[in-house]
Design a protein around this motif. Structure first.
Motif, mmCIF file in Angstrom:
data_model
loop_
_atom_site.group_PDB
_atom_site.id
_atom_site.type_symbol
_atom_site.label_atom_id
_atom_site.label_comp_id
_atom_site.label_asym_id
_atom_site.label_seq_id
_atom_site.Cartn_x
_atom_site.Cartn_y
_atom_site.Cartn_z
ATOM 1 N N ALA A 92 0.916 -1.066 -0.124
ATOM 2 C CA ALA A 92 -0.140 0.111 0.017
ATOM 3 C C ALA A 92 0.872 1.203 -0.022
ATOM 4 O O ALA A 92 0.591 2.092 -0.616
ATOM 5 N N ASN A 93 1.875 1.030 0.560
ATOM 6 C CA ASN A 93 2.905 2.342 0.803
ATOM 7 C C ASN A 93 3.541 2.577 -0.514
ATOM 8 O O ASN A 93 3.668 3.771 -0.926
ATOM 9 N N ALA A 94 3.477 1.457 -1.403
ATOM 10 C CA ALA A 94 4.215 1.825 -2.654
ATOM 11 C C ALA A 94 3.392 1.887 -3.765
ATOM 12 O O ALA A 94 3.609 2.397 -4.946
ATOM 13 N N ASP A 95 1.989 1.908 -3.455
ATOM 14 C CA ASP A 95 0.859 1.908 -4.396
ATOM 15 C C ASP A 95 0.789 3.683 -4.738
ATOM 16 O O ASP A 95 0.299 4.227 -3.772
ATOM 17 N N ARG A 96 1.223 3.916 -5.860
ATOM 18 C CA ARG A 96 1.047 5.372 -6.380
ATOM 19 C C ARG A 96 -0.449 5.574 -6.893
ATOM 20 O O ARG A 96 -0.842 6.690 -7.192
ATOM 21 N N ASP A 97 -1.315 4.630 -7.367
ATOM 22 C CA ASP A 97 -2.585 4.740 -7.964
ATOM 23 C C ASP A 97 -3.555 5.238 -6.759
ATOM 24 O O ASP A 97 -4.699 5.818 -7.142
ATOM 25 N N THR A 98 -3.653 4.859 -5.763
ATOM 26 C CA THR A 98 -4.741 5.011 -4.547
ATOM 27 C C THR A 98 -4.209 6.167 -3.588
ATOM 28 O O THR A 98 -4.903 7.079 -3.275
ATOM 29 N N GLY A 99 -3.185 6.155 -3.124
ATOM 30 C CA GLY A 99 -2.673 6.965 -2.229
ATOM 31 C C GLY A 99 -2.777 6.777 -0.773
ATOM 32 O O GLY A 99 -3.867 5.921 -0.437
ATOM 33 N N ALA A 100 -2.272 7.331 0.249
ATOM 34 C CA ALA A 100 -2.350 7.038 1.659
ATOM 35 C C ALA A 100 -3.696 7.437 2.191
ATOM 36 O O ALA A 100 -4.189 6.509 3.132
ATOM 37 N N GLU A 101 -4.242 8.326 1.643
ATOM 38 C CA GLU A 101 -5.831 8.554 2.340
ATOM 39 C C GLU A 101 -6.833 7.528 1.907
ATOM 40 O O GLU A 101 -7.403 7.000 3.055
ATOM 41 N N PHE A 102 -6.688 6.800 0.725
ATOM 42 C CA PHE A 102 -7.378 5.704 0.545
ATOM 43 C C PHE A 102 -7.072 4.655 1.417
ATOM 44 O O PHE A 102 -8.148 3.787 1.966
ATOM 45 N N TRP A 103 -5.843 4.264 1.955
ATOM 46 C CA TRP A 103 -5.579 3.384 2.806
ATOM 47 C C TRP A 103 -5.556 3.438 4.101
ATOM 48 O O TRP A 103 -5.327 2.688 5.026
ATOM 49 N N SER A 104 -5.994 4.610 4.899
ATOM 50 C CA SER A 104 -6.066 5.176 6.040
ATOM 51 C C SER A 104 -6.802 4.161 6.908
ATOM 52 O O SER A 104 -6.138 3.903 8.237
ATOM 53 N N GLU A 105 -7.856 3.747 6.551
ATOM 54 C CA GLU A 105 -8.579 2.904 7.460
ATOM 55 C C GLU A 105 -7.699 1.478 7.653
ATOM 56 O O GLU A 105 -7.695 0.734 8.807
ATOM 57 N N ALA A 106 -7.203 0.871 6.472
ATOM 58 C CA ALA A 106 -6.496 -0.204 6.475
ATOM 59 C C ALA A 106 -5.301 -0.133 7.332
ATOM 60 O O ALA A 106 -4.917 -1.066 8.104
ATOM 61 N N TYR A 107 -4.654 1.084 7.190
ATOM 62 C CA TYR A 107 -3.425 1.398 8.172
ATOM 63 C C TYR A 107 -3.688 1.233 9.681
ATOM 64 O O TYR A 107 -2.916 0.716 10.477
ATOM 65 N N ALA A 108 -4.964 1.940 10.099
ATOM 66 C CA ALA A 108 -5.357 1.992 11.298
ATOM 67 C C ALA A 108 -5.565 0.480 11.765
ATOM 68 O O ALA A 108 -5.057 0.180 12.913
ATOM 69 N N LEU A 109 -6.178 -0.325 10.964
ATOM 70 C CA LEU A 109 -6.411 -1.757 11.477
ATOM 71 C C LEU A 109 -4.936 -2.614 11.608
ATOM 72 O O LEU A 109 -5.074 -3.269 12.509
ATOM 73 N N ILE A 110 -4.154 -2.240 10.558
ATOM 74 C CA ILE A 110 -2.964 -2.860 10.793
ATOM 75 C C ILE A 110 -2.129 -2.409 11.977
ATOM 76 O O ILE A 110 -1.371 -3.186 12.591
ATOM 77 N N ASP A 111 -2.234 -1.223 12.295
ATOM 78 C CA ASP A 111 -1.430 -0.603 13.466
ATOM 79 C C ASP A 111 -2.133 -1.327 14.636
ATOM 80 O O ASP A 111 -1.329 -1.635 15.567
ATOM 81 N N THR A 112 -3.429 -1.546 14.495
ATOM 82 C CA THR A 112 -3.861 -2.222 15.809
ATOM 83 C C THR A 112 -3.546 -3.787 16.009
ATOM 84 O O THR A 112 -3.078 -4.276 17.338
ATOM 85 N N MET A 113 -3.256 -4.199 14.832
ATOM 86 C CA MET A 113 -2.628 -5.721 14.894
ATOM 87 C C MET A 113 -1.240 -5.369 15.539
ATOM 88 O O MET A 113 -0.952 -6.391 16.026
ATOM 89 N N GLU A 114 -0.826 -4.551 14.979
ATOM 90 C CA GLU A 114 1.133 -4.348 15.504
ATOM 91 C C GLU A 114 0.827 -4.292 17.044
ATOM 92 O O GLU A 114 1.885 -4.785 17.709
ATOM 93 N N ASP A 115 -0.047 -3.273 17.320
ATOM 94 C CA ASP A 115 -0.183 -3.196 19.007
ATOM 95 C C ASP A 115 -0.511 -4.480 19.693
ATOM 96 O O ASP A 115 0.359 -4.670 20.908
ATOM 97 N N GLY A 116 -1.076 -5.392 19.133
ATOM 98 C CA GLY A 116 -1.505 -6.582 19.799
ATOM 99 C C GLY A 116 -0.219 -7.491 19.602
ATOM 100 O O GLY A 116 -0.023 -8.377 20.631
ATOM 101 N N ILE A 117 0.427 -7.672 18.634
ATOM 102 C CA ILE A 117 1.603 -8.398 18.500
ATOM 103 C C ILE A 117 2.690 -8.074 19.279
ATOM 104 O O ILE A 117 3.522 -8.658 19.735
ATOM 105 N N ALA A 118 2.709 -6.365 19.633
ATOM 106 C CA ALA A 118 3.964 -6.063 20.390
ATOM 107 C C ALA A 118 3.673 -6.532 21.671
ATOM 108 O O ALA A 118 4.855 -6.589 22.570
ATOM 109 N N VAL A 119 2.660 -7.059 22.323
ATOM 110 C CA VAL A 119 2.704 -7.768 23.556
ATOM 111 C C VAL A 119 3.803 -8.848 23.785
ATOM 112 O O VAL A 119 4.316 -9.174 24.593
ATOM 113 N N GLY A 120 3.992 -9.382 22.497
ATOM 114 C CA GLY A 120 4.989 -10.437 22.481
ATOM 115 C C GLY A 120 4.938 -11.963 22.820
ATOM 116 O O GLY A 120 5.390 -12.783 22.775
#
Length: 152
Positions: A92-120
């Motif tokens: 998504a970061n490399a995708d030039r056709d859609t841009g970051a705004e399009f992906w903002s909700e997906a990024y937020a969900l991935i960030d939540t996943m990262e928070d859960g994984i960060a527990v270790g």
């Protein structure tokens, strides 16, 4: 005494110059290192990353999800959906056709996943502060978001 001092000084300067030249790779020898740095792997396309991520979520579901409620019994499954989510973010970061705004909700969900994984570790299904919903619930939400927002 002057000759000895001068000879030592010249010898010291020559040694210093040779050391600097050797450290910087500027040796006069013709044996140059011809190895090229490894090429960086191209990120997956958004379509490939989406397919891979959704396949990981589907596999998780088809395998029965987290069958055990005890802590530590679902860590492998959590990591199995996290890796393709990270690959999706890179695509998504490399995708030039859609841009970051399009992906903002997906990024937020991935960030939540990262928070859960960060527990270790997997905190279990019923433990206070369980991280399964952050990782696995958000993975399912992301899969649904991808269905609603196709990029291919």
């Amino acid at each position: 005494m002057g000759r000895q001092f001068w000879g030592k000084t010249v010898g010291t300067l020559a040694l210093a110059a040779a050391t600097v030249a050797g450290a910087s790779g500027c040796s006069g020898s013709s044996d140059k290192n011809t190895a090229k740095p490894a090429a960086k792997a191209e990120p997956l396309s958004v379509t490939e990353a989406t397919t891979t991520f959704q396949a990981a979520v589907t596999k998780f579901d088809e395998d029965g999800g987290c069958l055990e409620k005890a802590p530590g019994t679902c860590w492998e499954q959590m990591q199995a959906v996290m890796k393709p989510a990270r690959d999706l973010r890179k695509a998504a970061n490399a995708d030039r056709d859609t841009g970051a705004e399009f992906w903002s909700e997906a990024y937020a969900l991935i960030d939540t996943m990262e928070d859960g994984i960060a527990v270790g570790e997997d905190k279990g299904a019923t433990a206070i502060g369980t991280n399964r919903p952050d990782v696995l619930g958000s993975a399912h939400d992301l899969s649904e978001w991808l269905d609603r927002n196709p990029v291919a």
